[in-house]
Design a protein around this motif. Structure first.
Motif, PDB file in Angstrom:
ATOM      1  N   GLN A 150       1.044  -0.975  -0.116  1.00  0.00           N
ATOM      2  CA  GLN A 150      -0.580  -0.051   0.245  1.00  0.00           C
ATOM      3  C   GLN A 150       0.810   1.322  -0.320  1.00  0.00           C
ATOM      4  N   ARG A 199       2.925   4.411  -0.694  1.00  0.00           N
ATOM      5  CA  ARG A 199       1.457   6.166  -0.862  1.00  0.00           C
ATOM      6  C   ARG A 199       1.971   6.691  -2.612  1.00  0.00           C
ATOM      7  N   LYS A 227       0.559   3.672  -5.016  1.00  0.00           N
ATOM      8  CA  LYS A 227      -0.002   3.445  -4.987  1.00  0.00           C
ATOM      9  C   LYS A 227      -0.813   4.627  -4.753  1.00  0.00           C
ATOM     10  N   LEU A 228      -0.991   5.621  -3.756  1.00  0.00           N
ATOM     11  CA  LEU A 228      -2.510   6.361  -2.341  1.00  0.00           C
ATOM     12  C   LEU A 228      -2.270   7.382  -3.787  1.00  0.00           C
ATOM     13  N   PHE A 229      -1.276   7.639  -3.587  1.00  0.00           N
ATOM     14  CA  PHE A 229      -1.712   9.583  -4.233  1.00  0.00           C
ATOM     15  C   PHE A 229      -1.247   9.324  -5.966  1.00  0.00           C
ATOM     16  N   ASN A 281       3.027  12.663  -6.477  1.00  0.00           N
ATOM     17  CA  ASN A 281       3.680  13.356  -5.987  1.00  0.00           C
ATOM     18  C   ASN A 281       4.301  13.064  -4.795  1.00  0.00           C
ATOM     19  N   ILE A 282       5.464  11.781  -5.074  1.00  0.00           N
ATOM     20  CA  ILE A 282       6.768  11.310  -3.963  1.00  0.00           C
ATOM     21  C   ILE A 282       8.027  12.611  -4.884  1.00  0.00           C
ATOM     22  N   PRO A 283       7.749  12.710  -3.361  1.00  0.00           N
ATOM     23  CA  PRO A 283       9.442  13.649  -4.120  1.00  0.00           C
ATOM     24  C   PRO A 283      10.800  12.977  -4.393  1.00  0.00           C
ATOM     25  N   GLU A 334      -7.828  -1.113  14.729  1.00  0.00           N
ATOM     26  CA  GLU A 334      -8.788  -0.584  12.931  1.00  0.00           C
ATOM     27  C   GLU A 334      -9.112  -1.026  13.164  1.00  0.00           C
ATOM     28  N   MET A 360      -7.081   5.679  11.476  1.00  0.00           N
ATOM     29  CA  MET A 360      -7.218   4.159   9.857  1.00  0.00           C
ATOM     30  C   MET A 360      -6.397   4.956   9.193  1.00  0.00           C
ATOM     31  N   THR A 361      -5.469   3.572   8.423  1.00  0.00           N
ATOM     32  CA  THR A 361      -4.676   3.406   7.318  1.00  0.00           C
ATOM     33  C   THR A 361      -4.777   5.189   5.976  1.00  0.00           C
ATOM     34  N   ALA A 362      -3.963   5.618   5.513  1.00  0.00           N
ATOM     35  CA  ALA A 362      -4.523   6.639   4.518  1.00  0.00           C
ATOM     36  C   ALA A 362      -5.231   5.761   3.141  1.00  0.00           C
ATOM     37  N   GLN A 363      -5.998   6.426   2.790  1.00  0.00           N
ATOM     38  CA  GLN A 363      -6.805   5.649   1.279  1.00  0.00           C
ATOM     39  C   GLN A 363      -6.244   5.677   0.455  1.00  0.00           C
ATOM     40  N   PHE A 364      -7.246   5.347  -0.284  1.00  0.00           N
ATOM     41  CA  PHE A 364      -6.014   5.257  -2.163  1.00  0.00           C
ATOM     42  C   PHE A 364      -7.815   6.023  -2.450  1.00  0.00           C
ATOM     43  N   MET A 401      -9.243  13.120  -3.427  1.00  0.00           N
ATOM     44  CA  MET A 401      -9.719  12.522  -2.141  1.00  0.00           C
ATOM     45  C   MET A 401     -11.113  13.124  -1.613  1.00  0.00           C
ATOM     46  N   ALA A 446      -6.531   0.028   3.296  1.00  0.00           N
ATOM     47  CA  ALA A 446      -6.122   1.261   2.356  1.00  0.00           C
ATOM     48  C   ALA A 446      -6.959   1.425   1.485  1.00  0.00           C
ATOM     49  N   PRO A 485      -5.508  16.464  -4.968  1.00  0.00           N
ATOM     50  CA  PRO A 485      -3.951  17.241  -3.747  1.00  0.00           C
ATOM     51  C   PRO A 485      -2.865  17.917  -5.220  1.00  0.00           C
ATOM     52  N   GLY A 527       1.055  18.952  -6.459  1.00  0.00           N
ATOM     53  CA  GLY A 527       2.586  18.918  -6.185  1.00  0.00           C
ATOM     54  C   GLY A 527       3.195  17.947  -4.945  1.00  0.00           C
ATOM     55  N   ASN A 528       3.679  18.752  -4.383  1.00  0.00           N
ATOM     56  CA  ASN A 528       4.794  17.108  -3.248  1.00  0.00           C
ATOM     57  C   ASN A 528       3.900  17.631  -2.532  1.00  0.00           C
ATOM     58  N   ILE A 529       3.530  16.250  -1.492  1.00  0.00           N
ATOM     59  CA  ILE A 529       3.219  15.872   0.010  1.00  0.00           C
ATOM     60  C   ILE A 529       3.904  16.339   0.802  1.00  0.00           C
ATOM     61  N   TYR A 553       2.819  13.468   5.698  1.00  0.00           N
ATOM     62  CA  TYR A 553       2.245  12.267   5.536  1.00  0.00           C
ATOM     63  C   TYR A 553       0.950  12.205   6.704  1.00  0.00           C
ATOM     64  N   SER A 593      -3.545  13.264   4.329  1.00  0.00           N
ATOM     65  CA  SER A 593      -2.362  13.792   4.521  1.00  0.00           C
ATOM     66  C   SER A 593      -2.389  15.966   3.436  1.00  0.00           C
ATOM     67  N   PHE A 620      -1.339  18.406   0.350  1.00  0.00           N
ATOM     68  CA  PHE A 620      -0.273  18.188  -0.176  1.00  0.00           C
ATOM     69  C   PHE A 620       0.124  20.570  -0.705  1.00  0.00           C
TER      70      PHE A 620
END
Lengths: 190, 141
Positions: free
Chosen positions: A26, A28, A30-32, A36-38, A77, B1-5, B19, B42, B98, B100-102, B105, B112, B114
């Protein structure tokens, strides 16, 4: 004693592999959506060192040593999700229309004419309430002769900053609200 | 809760992550409660929708999900006769994209932060405004 410690740490290592494997699955990225990953750069070197070296090392150490707590929070959770699912929340509190929510009275023909959907791409059926027509038909079956049909708008405060707006139609029978059909639900900032 | 897709949103042919979950509103209003398979923490909702903003309207193009019996979900399961494109007239509210860069997190939902957020306001499926929020200063750009 030593063998117990080895056993504990071995289970911890397996838990670490499971948790980190799941984490990498999972990512980041995939999430974002991956954009957006620097990238690694000297400007971001502290963030990179922290995210790529210190935090993973810290995570492995903590999970291996404290795996019962990690598994406890993971289970919490998963169970918490089912407890707090939107379905169970809906069942807890049912929305009710009140007199001061009423805006305008319609007859059935007027109402259906007003709510016919159209789209230039023909991506909605040109019938009352479009893709929500099945729900409307089910609601309409509850309407009896002499019932009144009202358009309503209700604003329910969720916090100092947010409110939930609901709009739709309600059946009023002998002064009582018997059923409602919500067509808009929106969280707004106050 | 875990960050979600997030959901996938196409604007001017370019793919973004959104989002916001307009399909959840459809399920709420229509009373449809599909049982999707939840394969990881996720993606508690069990699906990812692909959306498009075209001619200032919000459309749903695809749903990627499996039911609990492992069969794939299709748009026509919820919108019979509309396999490729569905006008999201049921959705009113903002959608957050969102950009640009994160910068921070947060391992929870869509928390999260951005550099910027594109906020598109939708009323009954139609775009009414677009704003870019600079999260470093909390102001519209």
């Amino acid at each position: 004693m030593i063998s117990t410690i080895y056993l504990y740490l071995s289970v911890g290592l397996i838990a670490t592999l499971v948790v980190l494997g799941s984490h990498f699955y999972q990512t980041r990225e995939k999430l974002f959506g991956g954009s957006n990953i620097p990238e690694w750069s000297w400007k971001n070197r502290w963030v990179n060192v922290k995210d790529r070296i210190i935090l993973p090392f810290f995570a492995v150490a903590v999970i291996t040593l404290l795996w019962p707590f990690v598994l406890f929070f993971l289970a919490k959770e998963i169970l918490g999700h089912f407890k707090n699912s939107p379905v169970s929340k809906t069942q807890e509190k049912v929305f009710e229309v009140r007199q001061h929510h009423l805006i305008e009275k319609y007859n059935l023909q007027e109402l259906e004419c007003r709510e016919i959907m159209e789209d230039p791409m023909q991506a909605v059926p040109e019938i009352p309430f479009g893709h929500l027509n099945s729900a409307w038909i089910a609601f309409k079956e509850n309407i009896q002769t002499n019932d009144e049909l009202w358009f309503f708008k209700a604003e329910e405060s969720k916090s100092d900053l947010k409110a939930l707006v609901r709009e739709g139609y309600v059946i009023k029978r002998r002064g009582k609200f018997v059923d409602n059909f919500v067509t808009r639900v929106e969280s707004i900032e106050l | 809760m875990t960050a979600q897709f997030g959901e996938k949103l196409i604007i001017d042919g370019e793919s973004h992550t959104m989002m916001t979950q307009p399909l959840a509103v459809y399920f709420e209003l229509s009373g449809v409660k599909p049982e999707f398979e939840v394969s990881n923490t996720a993606l508690w909702r069990g699906y990812v929708g692909t959306w498009e903003i075209l001619r200032e309207r919000l459309y749903l193009l695809k749903i990627s999900a499996n039911y609990t019996d492992r069969t794939s979900a299709k748009l026509e399961d919820f919108f019979p006769g509309y396999p490729d494109r569905v006008f999201a007239h049921w959705y009113s509210g903002t959608i957050r994209i969102p950009q640009g860069n994160i910068v921070k997190y947060v391992h929870m939902g869509y928390e999260s932060v951005f550099e910027q957020d594109l906020i598109i306001r939708i009323m009954k499926g139609c775009v009414v405004s677009r704003d870019i929020i600079d999260n470093n200063y909390g102001v519209k750009v």
